[in-house]
Write an enzyme that holds these catalytic residues in place. Sequence first.
Site, PDB file in Angstrom:
ATOM      1  N   TYR A 144       0.852  -1.185   0.000  1.00  0.00           N
ATOM      2  CA  TYR A 144       0.000   0.000   0.000  1.00  0.00           C
ATOM      3  C   TYR A 144       0.888   1.234   0.000  1.00  0.00           C
ATOM      4  O   TYR A 144       1.868   1.295   0.757  1.00  0.00           O
ATOM      5  CB  TYR A 144      -0.899  -0.001   1.244  1.00  0.00           C
ATOM      6  N   ASP A 239       9.267   2.741  -0.676  1.00  0.00           N
ATOM      7  CA  ASP A 239       8.262   3.454   0.113  1.00  0.00           C
ATOM      8  C   ASP A 239       8.524   3.109   1.584  1.00  0.00           C
ATOM      9  O   ASP A 239       8.122   2.051   2.056  1.00  0.00           O
ATOM     10  CB  ASP A 239       6.850   3.029  -0.315  1.00  0.00           C
ATOM     11  N   LYS A 267       4.782   9.315   8.532  1.00  0.00           N
ATOM     12  CA  LYS A 267       4.602   8.802   9.899  1.00  0.00           C
ATOM     13  C   LYS A 267       5.632   9.364  10.903  1.00  0.00           C
ATOM     14  O   LYS A 267       5.543  10.534  11.285  1.00  0.00           O
ATOM     15  CB  LYS A 267       4.585   7.263   9.873  1.00  0.00           C
TER      16      LYS A 267
HETATM   17  P1  KE4 Z   1      -0.641   8.495   4.529  1.00  0.00           P
HETATM   18  O1  KE4 Z   1      -1.188   9.211   3.308  1.00  0.00           O
HETATM   19  O2  KE4 Z   1      -1.715   7.694   5.260  1.00  0.00           O
HETATM   20  O3  KE4 Z   1       0.138   9.426   5.453  1.00  0.00           O
HETATM   21  O4  KE4 Z   1       0.457   7.446   4.032  1.00  0.00           O
HETATM   22  C1  KE4 Z   1       0.077   6.474   3.087  1.00  0.00           C
HETATM   23  C2  KE4 Z   1       1.038   5.303   3.195  1.00  0.00           C
HETATM   24  C3  KE4 Z   1       2.036   5.173   2.244  1.00  0.00           C
HETATM   25  N1  KE4 Z   1       2.935   4.156   2.315  1.00  0.00           N
HETATM   26  C4  KE4 Z   1       2.893   3.261   3.329  1.00  0.00           C
HETATM   27  C5  KE4 Z   1       3.916   2.166   3.364  1.00  0.00           C
HETATM   28  C6  KE4 Z   1       1.895   3.351   4.340  1.00  0.00           C
HETATM   29  O5  KE4 Z   1       1.868   2.444   5.342  1.00  0.00           O
HETATM   30  C7  KE4 Z   1       0.947   4.388   4.275  1.00  0.00           C
HETATM   31  C8  KE4 Z   1      -0.173   4.529   5.296  1.00  0.00           C
HETATM   32  N2  KE4 Z   1      -0.408   3.390   6.146  1.00  0.00           N
HETATM   33  C9  KE4 Z   1      -1.761   3.231   6.655  1.00  0.00           C
HETATM   34  C10 KE4 Z   1      -1.843   2.023   7.597  1.00  0.00           C
HETATM   35  N3  KE4 Z   1      -0.944   1.006   7.402  1.00  0.00           N
HETATM   36  C11 KE4 Z   1      -2.249   4.467   7.326  1.00  0.00           C
HETATM   37  C12 KE4 Z   1      -3.481   4.279   8.188  1.00  0.00           C
HETATM   38  C13 KE4 Z   1      -4.703   4.860   7.542  1.00  0.00           C
HETATM   39  O6  KE4 Z   1      -4.854   4.740   6.307  1.00  0.00           O
HETATM   40  O7  KE4 Z   1      -5.529   5.416   8.304  1.00  0.00           O
END
Ligand code: KE4
Length: 433
Positions: A144, A239, A267
């Site tokens: 993701y 990523d 994060k």
């Molecule tokens: P954000 O747009 O949520 O800040 O980041 C997206 C993203 C991109 N790449 C990786 C490897 C990620 O894990 C994420 C976001 N992770 C999710 C949960 N594993 C965020 C939680 C959510 O969507 O509320």
Amino acid sequence: MIFSKSEKAFEEAKKSIPGGVNSPARAFRSVGHTPMFIASASGSRVKDIDGNEFLDYVGSWGPMILGHAPHEVIRALRDASLKGTSFGAPTLVETQMAELIREMVPGIEMVRMVNSGTEATMSALRLARGYTGRSLVIKFEGCYHGHSDSFLIKAGSGALTLGTPDSPGVTPGTAADTLLASFNDISSVENLFKSSGDMIAAVILEPVPGNMGVLLPKKEFLEGLRNLCTQYGALLIFDEVMTGFRLARGGAQEVLGVRPDLTTLGKIIGGGLPVGAFGGRKEIMEFLSPTGPVYQAGTLSGNPLAMTAGYTTLKLLNENPQYYTEIEKKSALLEEGIRENIRQSGCPAVINRAGSMLTLFFTERPEVSTFSDVMASYTGQFAAYFKKCLGHGIYFPPSQFEALFVSLAHTQDDILYTIDKNYLALRALKKST
Ligand code: KE4
């Protein structure tokens, strides 16, 4: 435990916010429980509006590696906020942040700040396409990268595993530029390069996936990706939104010794405030506006408050290498305790760990190392396990396909308590099957 105030708050929220949440994972849909509305958090614990206290392994989905409300960050934020919150002009803390990221992350010579991981990966892909003059991107099933259109793609039919939209609103045209491969299967990538190599701008992956649960990369897989990208002139994008600054000061690329061309971050980099970033080799990054033709921008990019929280967090991690030794020890203790519980309880499960990211898969398979292994896990079992642990005051991520996070604030007693309750939950599940 009572959740009546959260239940009422959830019903209220649903009247104004789709699904009552500002991000779907928070709705607890896959575990069938009301999401707790959090009132406050400190150290390794969160408190909900019903007054329940939980040992927190969600950690805001990764940012809170220091634990909640670390006093150094809170103090720095308070001082910074007295000087104003946003100027839309360069500030010294942005340069300090960029210099510190360059020092910590091996593959980053220049870096651009944005406001989320999604923005980071979306921008990195545009930059890779602009720099190479190519359109196609390879991603991996189960990885993701946020919710930009090019990444909301599932495997379609056809030998090329052409992408098909994984959400309404993503157009077939967009999906056609995304190719799907299988994580830890280098031949699935070789085949795509053999058929479309001169059109592939980039390969993007979570070097250590956390979004299908935690999977461990095979060394030869990452090295194979590096070699293929170099051979065909495509850019390798790591990523590290989740792994960055978590697995080590320099993230997965430091631990695994494979250097990407671009890295995306999020994060932890924001210390709990909205920050993303993407960076890499200088000659690629200088293709970005205003020095280069690839446009990218953001009103609140490099926001001084967010930079202050992030910079204070990264500085603490950079200046205290013993923090990583400490968090590794606690995480290994938790892993070993859960593995022993699986043996003792006879409950069919597998625990995967990378640093302070762990996932307990409910499966009869001996290991979980591919997307198909992940998809064979029993999500119903996970939901029952989640609720049993919640009843013991332990708050795990509410999905089988997520990672739990150990923070520096988790004490040895917290870990031993978790191991003890994990055993009771596994034994109860075994008895119920
Ligand atoms: P954000 O747009 O949520 O800040 O980041 C997206 C993203 C991109 N790449 C990786 C490897 C990620 O894990 C994420 C976001 N992770 C999710 C949960 N594993 C965020 C939680 C959510 O969507 O509320």
